[in-house]
Design a protein around this motif. Structure first.
Motif, PDB file in Angstrom:
ATOM      1  N   LEU A  95       0.829  -1.207   0.000  1.00 41.00           N
ATOM      2  CA  LEU A  95       0.000   0.000   0.000  1.00 41.00           C
ATOM      3  C   LEU A  95       0.865   1.259   0.000  1.00 41.00           C
ATOM      4  O   LEU A  95       0.542   2.244  -0.669  1.00 41.00           O
ATOM      5  CB  LEU A  95      -0.934  -0.005   1.215  1.00 41.00           C
ATOM      6  CG  LEU A  95      -2.052  -1.065   1.184  1.00 41.00           C
ATOM      7  CD1 LEU A  95      -2.768  -1.116   2.532  1.00 41.00           C
ATOM      8  CD2 LEU A  95      -3.044  -0.772   0.066  1.00 41.00           C
ATOM      9  N   GLY A 135       2.017   2.254  -3.452  1.00 39.14           N
ATOM     10  CA  GLY A 135       1.026   2.655  -4.451  1.00 39.14           C
ATOM     11  C   GLY A 135       0.158   1.536  -4.994  1.00 39.14           C
ATOM     12  O   GLY A 135      -0.675   1.772  -5.876  1.00 39.14           O
ATOM     13  N   ARG A 137      -2.981  -1.011  -4.858  1.00 39.80           N
ATOM     14  CA  ARG A 137      -4.301  -0.941  -4.245  1.00 39.80           C
ATOM     15  C   ARG A 137      -4.884  -2.345  -4.155  1.00 39.80           C
ATOM     16  O   ARG A 137      -4.578  -3.213  -4.968  1.00 39.80           O
ATOM     17  CB  ARG A 137      -5.241  -0.037  -5.043  1.00 39.80           C
ATOM     18  CG  ARG A 137      -5.567  -0.513  -6.440  1.00 39.80           C
ATOM     19  CD  ARG A 137      -6.599   0.403  -7.093  1.00 39.80           C
ATOM     20  NE  ARG A 137      -6.899   0.020  -8.462  1.00 39.80           N
ATOM     21  CZ  ARG A 137      -7.760  -0.939  -8.800  1.00 39.80           C
ATOM     22  NH1 ARG A 137      -8.386  -1.620  -7.862  1.00 39.80           N
ATOM     23  NH2 ARG A 137      -7.972  -1.231 -10.071  1.00 39.80           N
ATOM     24  N   LYS A 138      -5.709  -2.540  -3.132  1.00 38.50           N
ATOM     25  CA  LYS A 138      -6.341  -3.842  -2.948  1.00 38.50           C
ATOM     26  C   LYS A 138      -7.414  -4.003  -4.020  1.00 38.50           C
ATOM     27  O   LYS A 138      -8.386  -3.254  -4.071  1.00 38.50           O
ATOM     28  CB  LYS A 138      -6.933  -3.938  -1.553  1.00 38.50           C
ATOM     29  CG  LYS A 138      -7.290  -5.350  -1.124  1.00 38.50           C
ATOM     30  CD  LYS A 138      -7.947  -5.359   0.259  1.00 38.50           C
ATOM     31  CE  LYS A 138      -7.006  -4.851   1.314  1.00 38.50           C
ATOM     32  NZ  LYS A 138      -7.639  -4.877   2.668  1.00 38.50           N
ATOM     33  N   ASP A 139      -7.226  -5.015  -4.862  1.00 43.21           N
ATOM     34  CA  ASP A 139      -8.098  -5.182  -6.032  1.00 43.21           C
ATOM     35  C   ASP A 139      -9.166  -6.248  -5.824  1.00 43.21           C
ATOM     36  O   ASP A 139     -10.245  -6.176  -6.403  1.00 43.21           O
ATOM     37  CB  ASP A 139      -7.226  -5.548  -7.243  1.00 43.21           C
ATOM     38  CG  ASP A 139      -8.002  -5.615  -8.540  1.00 43.21           C
ATOM     39  OD1 ASP A 139      -8.691  -4.637  -8.854  1.00 43.21           O
ATOM     40  OD2 ASP A 139      -7.910  -6.639  -9.233  1.00 43.21           O
ATOM     41  N   PHE A 142      -3.360  -7.516  -4.849  1.00 46.06           N
ATOM     42  CA  PHE A 142      -2.989  -6.111  -4.968  1.00 46.06           C
ATOM     43  C   PHE A 142      -2.622  -5.814  -6.417  1.00 46.06           C
ATOM     44  O   PHE A 142      -2.027  -6.659  -7.111  1.00 46.06           O
ATOM     45  CB  PHE A 142      -1.808  -5.779  -4.061  1.00 46.06           C
ATOM     46  CG  PHE A 142      -2.164  -5.680  -2.604  1.00 46.06           C
ATOM     47  CD1 PHE A 142      -2.570  -4.473  -2.059  1.00 46.06           C
ATOM     48  CD2 PHE A 142      -2.090  -6.793  -1.774  1.00 46.06           C
ATOM     49  CE1 PHE A 142      -2.898  -4.372  -0.714  1.00 46.06           C
ATOM     50  CE2 PHE A 142      -2.414  -6.716  -0.435  1.00 46.06           C
ATOM     51  CZ  PHE A 142      -2.822  -5.492   0.100  1.00 46.06           C
ATOM     52  N   TYR A 185      -0.987  -2.799  -9.134  1.00 49.12           N
ATOM     53  CA  TYR A 185      -0.275  -1.533  -9.374  1.00 49.12           C
ATOM     54  C   TYR A 185      -0.372  -1.223 -10.855  1.00 49.12           C
ATOM     55  O   TYR A 185       0.061  -2.026 -11.694  1.00 49.12           O
ATOM     56  CB  TYR A 185       1.197  -1.650  -8.968  1.00 49.12           C
ATOM     57  CG  TYR A 185       1.960  -0.342  -9.023  1.00 49.12           C
ATOM     58  CD1 TYR A 185       2.109   0.450  -7.893  1.00 49.12           C
ATOM     59  CD2 TYR A 185       2.533   0.094 -10.222  1.00 49.12           C
ATOM     60  CE1 TYR A 185       2.811   1.650  -7.945  1.00 49.12           C
ATOM     61  CE2 TYR A 185       3.233   1.298 -10.278  1.00 49.12           C
ATOM     62  CZ  TYR A 185       3.367   2.070  -9.138  1.00 49.12           C
ATOM     63  OH  TYR A 185       4.052   3.257  -9.197  1.00 49.12           O
TER      64      TYR A 185
END
Length: 228
Positions: free
Chosen positions: A189, A192, A194-196, A215, A217
């Motif tokens: 996190l 950069g 993000r939890k997808d 995650f 990016y």
């Protein structure tokens, strides 16, 4: 403390890479036990099981034995998914790292080295989905030896993957981890990601109420690129 540097994996690194990988997974046994002990279902089992034995048998000794047996089973359960994952990897991609991670576009494996000793590792491969293979790579096996953590080595290894993916023409980097790997989640996190997606890797993870996270990016264009 001696500086580290990141380089391409060599065949001679294999024993040390396997050692770091196995050690890293072992470190999660305790975290998993602590997590299981916070679950209401665990409380009900550890209290209700021995109590039921006491009521059924009239023996406190049998109830105590039942409680100890349940604790032993809990410890085994905390180790089982990590051992299964380790054994699967050592039979598949990590059995021959050179063959797996150095064949084709988007494949690579790096190690971090300090004073001639390997202390960290990470790899990447294109994702399995044919529709996404041309644009997305997956980060695998980010591990740093326990006595070299806290020096920014893991962050540097992730940045190495991001730079490689960008220069290789990919658009996205993904990875999977579990909620129990909290330092790793925080690291991704902070860089950069993000939890997808949230999912359970198997029914054992579901039983333990320990979901996994994917995650993502998104790599910027060449004009916008700045390493995180």
């Amino acid at each position: 403390m001696a500086p580290y540097h990141i380089r391409r994996y060599l065949e001679s690194d294999h024993p040390r890479v396997v050692e770091i990988f196995s050690e890293g997974l072992t470190n999660y046994y305790g975290t998993t036990v602590c997590h299981l002990l916070t679950l209401p279902r665990t409380h009900a089992l550890l209290l209700g099981g021995p109590l039921a034995l006491r009521l059924a048998s009239g023996s406190w000794a049998l109830a105590l034995l039942g409680g100890l047996t349940l604790l032993a089973a809990l410890c085994y359960l905390s180790r089982y998914p990590w051992l299964t994952y380790r054994d699967t990897c050592l039979r598949t991609d990590m059995a021959d790292i050179t063959k797996t991670y150095f064949e084709g576009q988007g494949t690579h494996f790096w190690v971090a080295e300090v004073d001639g000793q390997v202390v960290g590792m990470v790899g990447c491969l294109p994702v399995e989905d044919p529709a996404l293979r041309a644009q997305r790579v997956q980060l695998f096996h980010l591990f740093v030896a326990s006595d070299h953590r806290g020096r920014g080595i893991a962050k540097a290894l992730v940045r190495t993957v991001l730079q490689f993916a960008h220069t290789s023409g990919f658009c996205e980097v993904v990875l999977s981890t579990t909620m129990l790997q909290r330092p790793a989640c925080s690291l991704y996190l902070s860089l950069g990601f993000r939890k997808d997606r949230e999912m359970y890797f198997s029914n054992v993870w579901r039983l333990m109420a320990a979901p996994g996270f994917q995650f993502l990016y998104r790599l910027p264009s060449a004009k916008e690129w700045t390493a995180p």
